[in-house]
Every structure is written in C-alpha cells, then in structure tokens.
Scaffold this motif. Structure first.
Motif, PDB file in Angstrom:
ATOM      1  N   ILE A   3      31.983  44.768  -5.257  1.00  0.00           N
ATOM      2  CA  ILE A   3      30.744  43.666  -5.690  1.00  0.00           C
ATOM      3  C   ILE A   3      29.965  43.356  -4.354  1.00  0.00           C
ATOM      4  CG2 ILE A   3      30.694  41.353  -6.350  1.00  0.00           C
ATOM      5  CD1 ILE A   3      33.314  41.839  -7.754  1.00  0.00           C
ATOM      6  N   PHE A   4      28.841  43.518  -4.242  1.00  0.00           N
ATOM      7  CA  PHE A   4      28.026  42.894  -3.404  1.00  0.00           C
ATOM      8  C   PHE A   4      26.948  42.040  -3.747  1.00  0.00           C
ATOM      9  CE2 PHE A   4      28.785  47.548  -3.181  1.00  0.00           C
ATOM     10  CZ  PHE A   4      29.369  47.658  -1.885  1.00  0.00           C
ATOM     11  N   GLN A   5      26.789  40.854  -2.653  1.00  0.00           N
ATOM     12  CA  GLN A   5      25.877  39.974  -3.031  1.00  0.00           C
ATOM     13  C   GLN A   5      25.045  39.454  -1.775  1.00  0.00           C
ATOM     14  OE1 GLN A   5      27.103  35.676  -4.033  1.00  0.00           O
ATOM     15  NE2 GLN A   5      26.515  36.544  -6.012  1.00  0.00           N
ATOM     16  N   VAL A   6      23.832  39.066  -2.028  1.00  0.00           N
ATOM     17  CA  VAL A   6      23.135  38.722  -0.875  1.00  0.00           C
ATOM     18  C   VAL A   6      21.898  37.759  -1.299  1.00  0.00           C
ATOM     19  CG1 VAL A   6      21.303  40.640  -1.031  1.00  0.00           C
ATOM     20  CG2 VAL A   6      21.505  39.475   1.141  1.00  0.00           C
ATOM     21  N   SER A   7      21.598  36.762  -0.694  1.00  0.00           N
ATOM     22  CA  SER A   7      20.504  35.916  -0.753  1.00  0.00           C
ATOM     23  C   SER A   7      19.261  36.547  -0.381  1.00  0.00           C
ATOM     24  CB  SER A   7      21.009  34.642   0.001  1.00  0.00           C
ATOM     25  OG  SER A   7      19.746  33.591  -0.285  1.00  0.00           O
ATOM     26  N   LEU A   8      18.080  36.614  -0.964  1.00  0.00           N
ATOM     27  CA  LEU A   8      16.990  37.005  -0.657  1.00  0.00           C
ATOM     28  C   LEU A   8      15.829  35.802  -1.085  1.00  0.00           C
ATOM     29  CD1 LEU A   8      14.821  39.306  -0.294  1.00  0.00           C
ATOM     30  CD2 LEU A   8      15.025  39.668  -2.772  1.00  0.00           C
ATOM     31  N   ASP A   9      15.124  35.620   0.107  1.00  0.00           N
ATOM     32  CA  ASP A   9      13.970  34.524   0.284  1.00  0.00           C
ATOM     33  C   ASP A   9      12.700  35.439   0.089  1.00  0.00           C
ATOM     34  OD1 ASP A   9      15.698  32.535   0.437  1.00  0.00           O
ATOM     35  OD2 ASP A   9      15.768  32.696   2.796  1.00  0.00           O
ATOM     36  N   ALA A 137      25.300  42.813  -7.094  1.00  0.00           N
ATOM     37  CA  ALA A 137      25.407  44.327  -7.714  1.00  0.00           C
ATOM     38  C   ALA A 137      27.146  44.560  -7.710  1.00  0.00           C
ATOM     39  CB  ALA A 137      24.721  45.446  -6.713  1.00  0.00           C
ATOM     40  N   TRP A 138      27.487  45.299  -8.935  1.00  0.00           N
ATOM     41  CA  TRP A 138      28.985  45.669  -8.923  1.00  0.00           C
ATOM     42  C   TRP A 138      28.868  46.827  -9.596  1.00  0.00           C
ATOM     43  CZ3 TRP A 138      26.411  41.421 -11.463  1.00  0.00           C
ATOM     44  CH2 TRP A 138      26.446  41.411 -12.856  1.00  0.00           C
TER      45      TRP A 138
END
Length: 140
Positions: A3-9, A137-138
């Motif tokens: 599992i991956f996670q990111v904040s995108l501005d 994403a996972w």
C-alpha cells in the motif's frame, strides 16, 4: 499486499477541465512495483472534482465546461448558499455530479487506462486556488 499513499498538490488552474494523469503517475512512482492492483485518486475539496474521459482532443474538455455551465447556471435566485460568490453553489453541485474520486486498475506496474482516457481535474470555481489530492495505490 503493498500500500502506497501520497498527498499531491495541483497548482491553481483556470476554471475548466484539466488533464492531470501525468501528475498522478509522477506523484507515486511506487505504482511500478505493483503487478495487479488499484489506484484511487481523491480530491479534498467540495468545489472541484475528478473524472476520467477523453485525453486526446482538448475540445472535449471545452465541451464539458460548456455542458456543465448550461446545466448548472450561476446567479440562480433560488440558491441560498452564495457567500463566496455566484460560482460557489454551482461549483458544489458540479462537484457532486462528477464526484470526488476515481479508481483505476493497475496492471504490470502501470495505470490501466484506455487508449483515449485521462484523469481530469475539474475546476468549477473562477478562483479555486491550489487543489489537494490523495493518491493511494495498493496491490500485489
């Protein structure tokens, strides 16, 4: 399972429909390590939205803007919520019609979008400012 996670501005954009597929892909390079999985993109705003549609001909995005402006007009005297201007309530309605997230399959380390598909950031305000997205994403 990974599992991956990111904040995108996303920097402030003009009102309209903008392709952000490449921004999403660049924000989470770890997707390349997922053979089979899912990517969700979620927008943390109530006056902008996300959708998936035509990525080749820019006139599709122009026509989207035209359609939504005709369907949800500004300056409707029946709207009570207008504290932030005449585009405020229409922006909330447009956002609800399109939605706050999109889900895309991941296959062999890539977003499995159709040939002519791209992710749109739908900016419904005249001066919406930067937009904050969460990309998760996972998979295996």
């Amino acid at each position: 399972m990974q599992i991956f996670q990111v904040s995108l501005d996303i920097p402030s954009k003009a009102r309209g429909f903008h392709l952000i597929t490449s921004d999403v892909v660049r924000s989470l390079p770890e997707i390349s390590s997922i053979k089979t999985g899912i990517c969700q993109v979620f927008i943390q705003h109530t006056s902008a939205s996300l959708t998936i549609n035509e990525n080749a001909d820019h006139t599709v995005r122009v026509d989207f803007e035209t359609f939504f402006n005709k369907s949800v007009p500004e300056n409707d005297p029946d709207y009570l919520h207008d504290y932030e201007g005449s585009d405020d309530m229409p922006a909330h309605l447009k956002s609800s019609l399109l939605g706050s997230s999109v889900t895309i399959p991941i296959t062999d380390g890539k977003l499995n979008l159709g040939t002519w598909q791209g992710i749109y950031l739908c900016e419904h305000r005249d001066h919406g400012g930067s937009r904050h997205l969460i990309v998760t994403a996972w998979g295996l």
